[in-house]
Enzyme design. Structure first.
Site, PDB file in Angstrom:
ATOM      1  N   LYS A 106      37.479  63.697  14.655  1.00  0.00           N
ATOM      2  CA  LYS A 106      38.866  63.846  13.644  1.00  0.00           C
ATOM      3  C   LYS A 106      39.027  64.982  12.458  1.00  0.00           C
ATOM      4  CE  LYS A 106      39.454  59.499  14.410  1.00  0.00           C
ATOM      5  NZ  LYS A 106      40.509  59.063  15.354  1.00  0.00           N
ATOM      6  N   TRP A 160      38.028  50.316  10.700  1.00  0.00           N
ATOM      7  CA  TRP A 160      37.046  50.994  10.687  1.00  0.00           C
ATOM      8  C   TRP A 160      35.789  50.426  10.068  1.00  0.00           C
ATOM      9  CZ3 TRP A 160      36.926  52.049  15.674  1.00  0.00           C
ATOM     10  CH2 TRP A 160      38.284  53.383  16.161  1.00  0.00           C
ATOM     11  N   ASP A 199      31.739  56.526   5.575  1.00  0.00           N
ATOM     12  CA  ASP A 199      32.098  56.839   6.332  1.00  0.00           C
ATOM     13  C   ASP A 199      33.152  58.060   6.886  1.00  0.00           C
ATOM     14  OD1 ASP A 199      33.246  57.762   9.461  1.00  0.00           O
ATOM     15  OD2 ASP A 199      33.806  55.576   9.101  1.00  0.00           O
TER      16      ASP A 199
END
Length: 355
Positions: A191, A100, A167
């Site tokens: 998540k 990511w 993030d």
């Protein structure tokens, strides 16, 4: 049979949250209307949005400190681009610790110079780089706190004079941090907070308005702040479920309480991985192991079928590793009970005894 949901995302949610959200789909606030068919500008939903934003800031200790909470769409993937659009004028610094962050770097390079201060990519992202230097003339420093695919997690964050961007999609609200160190935090809800469809953005307003480019309205944080997350129709159901989950966490005692539970779960599983010769962890350095996503492999391929069958018989779901890595991945998000980890560990021990 009770299911033990180790899915990496969409994540496990508290049963009470699922029950309340299901009821709201049929009859929201005793209105005889569904949550997903009322106006997003109705009094009832505006209250949901405001409560969700307020709870997010409260949990992070950022109320009345110059921060705004937004619930947007497009997942963390859109934030890779929005971050750069709003903050990258000349040069940005990025730490590359997984898939990511690698994608975030790719998007930022569309808009300016990106300095990759350190990377574990050549070692298949099996550790968190240390002792890197962040250029003081960069517009910001970006990192990813937890890497779901590879199972690594940053335990410390650098001290820097430039804005710190993170993030936190897969570990937000799971542990105590000094969140005031960060100028911008973003997290896809799916998540550790709610269903897919909304993304939480926490932003310090003082860092905005410093780029010279024209920012499209949909990508402009200032526009979304002014419109109170209502510039376009928000993802009503995911925001509502996220609000319920944040309220559940508050009722539980907040981040300090859930962190202790998360530590128990992680310690139990990693102790078994280290003790049991049939299993091996993916992350090279133990201090870099994620408490949210434990990645491991079985060392004897001949026992894999037996292990998989016992997992199935015990109601364990979502334990397969990411397709790019293989092996197994136990995602132990906030709502996963300790009991589920105990069941997994008992199966690992059973496979060892039967070998």
């Amino acid at each position: 049979m009770k299911k033990h949901n180790f899915s990496a995302g969409p994540c496990i949610l508290p049963q009470s949250v699922l029950q309340k959200s299901a009821e709201a789909v049929l009859n929201f606030n005793n209105s005889n209307l569904s949550l997903i068919e009322i106006s997003h500008r109705s009094k009832d939903f505006v209250e949901v949005m405001e409560t969700a934003k307020s709870l997010a800031l409260e949990h992070l200790g950022l109320q009345n400190k110059g921060y705004q909470a937004l619930f947007l769409q497009g997942g963390a993937s859109l934030q890779f681009l929005m971050t750069a659009f709003n903050l990258l004028e000349n040069k940005a610094a990025y730490l590359n610790t997984g898939t990511w962050s690698d994608k975030a770097i790719k998007e930022a390079r569309l808009l300016g110079d990106v300095v990759e201060v350190a990377s574990s990519k050549n070692d298949n992202f099996n550790f968190i780089p240390k002792n890197y230097t962040i250029p003081s003339d960069a517009d910001y420093f970006h990192c990813t706190s937890n890497n779901t695919i590879y199972g690594s997690q940053m335990q410390d964050f650098p001290e820097t004079e430039i804005p710190l961007i993170c993030d936190m999609s897969s570990d937000i609200f799971s542990r105590q941090l000094d969140f005031s160190k960060f100028s911008l935090i973003y997290a896809g809800a799916q998540k550790n907070m709610g269903p897919a469809g909304t993304t939480l953005v926490i932003i310090k307003e003082a860092v905005l308005g410093k780029v010279s480019r024209t920012i499209p309205s949909m990508l402009n944080y200032k526009v979304h702040i002014e419109k109170e997350s209502m510039f376009n129709t928000p993802a009503v159901f995911p925001v509502y479920v996220s609000m319920l989950t944040l309220q559940w966490l508050k009722d539980l005692g907040g981040i300090s309480v859930i962190e202790k539970i998360n530590n128990q779960k992680a310690e139990l599983l990693y102790n078994e991985i280290d003790r049991n010769p049939l299993f091996e962890g993916f992350i090279a350095n133990k201090e870099d192991r994620s408490k949210m996503n434990a990645t491991f492999t079985i060392t004897n391929d001949e026992l894999k079928a037996s292990f998989d069958e016992q997992l199935k018989q015990s109601g364990i779901n979502g334990l397969n590793g990411h397709r790019s890595v293989g092996g197994y991945r136990a995602s132990m998000y906030n709502a996963l009970p300790l009991e589920s980890v105990q069941v997994l560990v008992s199966i690992m021990q059973a496979v060892e005894k039967g070998a």
